[in-house]
Motif scaffolding. Structure first.
Motif, PDB file in Angstrom:
ATOM      1  N   THR A 161      -7.024  15.090  23.492  1.00  0.00           N
ATOM      2  CA  THR A 161      -5.971  14.471  22.678  1.00  0.00           C
ATOM      3  C   THR A 161      -5.998  14.992  21.240  1.00  0.00           C
ATOM      4  O   THR A 161      -4.956  15.147  20.624  1.00  0.00           O
ATOM      5  N   GLU A 162      -7.193  15.261  20.702  1.00  0.00           N
ATOM      6  CA  GLU A 162      -7.301  15.813  19.355  1.00  0.00           C
ATOM      7  C   GLU A 162      -6.726  17.224  19.296  1.00  0.00           C
ATOM      8  O   GLU A 162      -6.035  17.584  18.336  1.00  0.00           O
TER       9      GLU A 162
ATOM     10  N   SER B 262      -2.926  16.942  19.406  1.00  0.00           N
ATOM     11  CA  SER B 262      -2.348  16.429  18.159  1.00  0.00           C
ATOM     12  C   SER B 262      -2.403  17.465  17.028  1.00  0.00           C
ATOM     13  O   SER B 262      -1.578  17.440  16.129  1.00  0.00           O
ATOM     14  N   GLU B 263      -3.375  18.374  17.067  1.00  0.00           N
ATOM     15  CA  GLU B 263      -3.462  19.432  16.054  1.00  0.00           C
ATOM     16  C   GLU B 263      -2.554  20.614  16.379  1.00  0.00           C
ATOM     17  O   GLU B 263      -2.460  21.557  15.603  1.00  0.00           O
TER      18      GLU B 263
ATOM     19  N   GLU C  18      -4.312   8.888  24.640  1.00  0.00           N
ATOM     20  CA  GLU C  18      -5.314   8.142  23.868  1.00  0.00           C
ATOM     21  C   GLU C  18      -5.750   6.918  24.666  1.00  0.00           C
ATOM     22  O   GLU C  18      -4.944   6.274  25.315  1.00  0.00           O
TER      23      GLU C  18
END
Length: 174
Positions: free
Chosen positions: A23-24, A27-28, A156
């Protein structure tokens, strides 16, 4: 390289910065790859629990392994990761947690101190050490499961079934 020509030492696999969750990465805006994309199969909601997980214990109690297995599998299924985690790993986790709870129940009934079998001197209860060993084993299994989910779950998530283990322990006492 060592003098004898062998390649010893050096960087260890997994050493260094921790891997980012899927998820990180998403999102980046980075390219994110899933470890393994299983074939789309439709299966039963939860596989049947094996017999050894529901066997009667010597003291007449039953383990809560079936409940832990079902809860963990449901948690994985909600995140579409149930195909990525082996059934044996989920079973190991469920048995470790249920054995830990069982040891804690025995410690609560009998206390932290026991008698030495030959000298009758007070000694630490062996159930305390067993409880710690089962808890350590459960944490190792859970970390493996959670790593797979963290690296492959594109949504998330906040809830963690391991957070409820102490509540299960307290509910099991009557």
């Amino acid at each position: 390289m060592a003098k004898d020509g062998t390649n010893r030492g050096g960087a260890r696999p997994g050493a260094g910065r921790p891997r980012k969750a899927l998820t990180e990465k998403i999102s980046e805006g980075k390219k994110a790859e899933v470890m393994l994309q299983p074939a789309e199969l439709t299966a039963a909601d939860i596989p049947p629990v094996r017999e050894f997980m529901t066997a009667m214990q010597r003291d007449g109690t039953t383990l809560c392994a079936k409940e832990v297995f079902t809860e963990t599998y449901s948690w994985l299924k909600d995140r579409n990761c149930e195909k990525l985690v082996s059934r044996q790993l989920i079973e190991q986790y469920a048995m470790s947690i249920s054995r830990w709870i069982h040891c804690e129940e025995v410690v609560s009934r009998t206390g932290y101190i026991a008698k030495h079998p030959t000298t009758n001197a007070p000694i630490a209860s062996p159930y305390v050490a067993m409880s710690q060993a089962y808890l350590k084993q459960a944490n190792v299994c859970w970390n493996q499961i959670f790593t797979i989910v963290r690296e492959n779950c594109s949504v998330e998530f906040q809830d963690n079934p391991q957070d409820d283990m102490m509540e299960k322990l307290l509910r099991s006492r009557k």
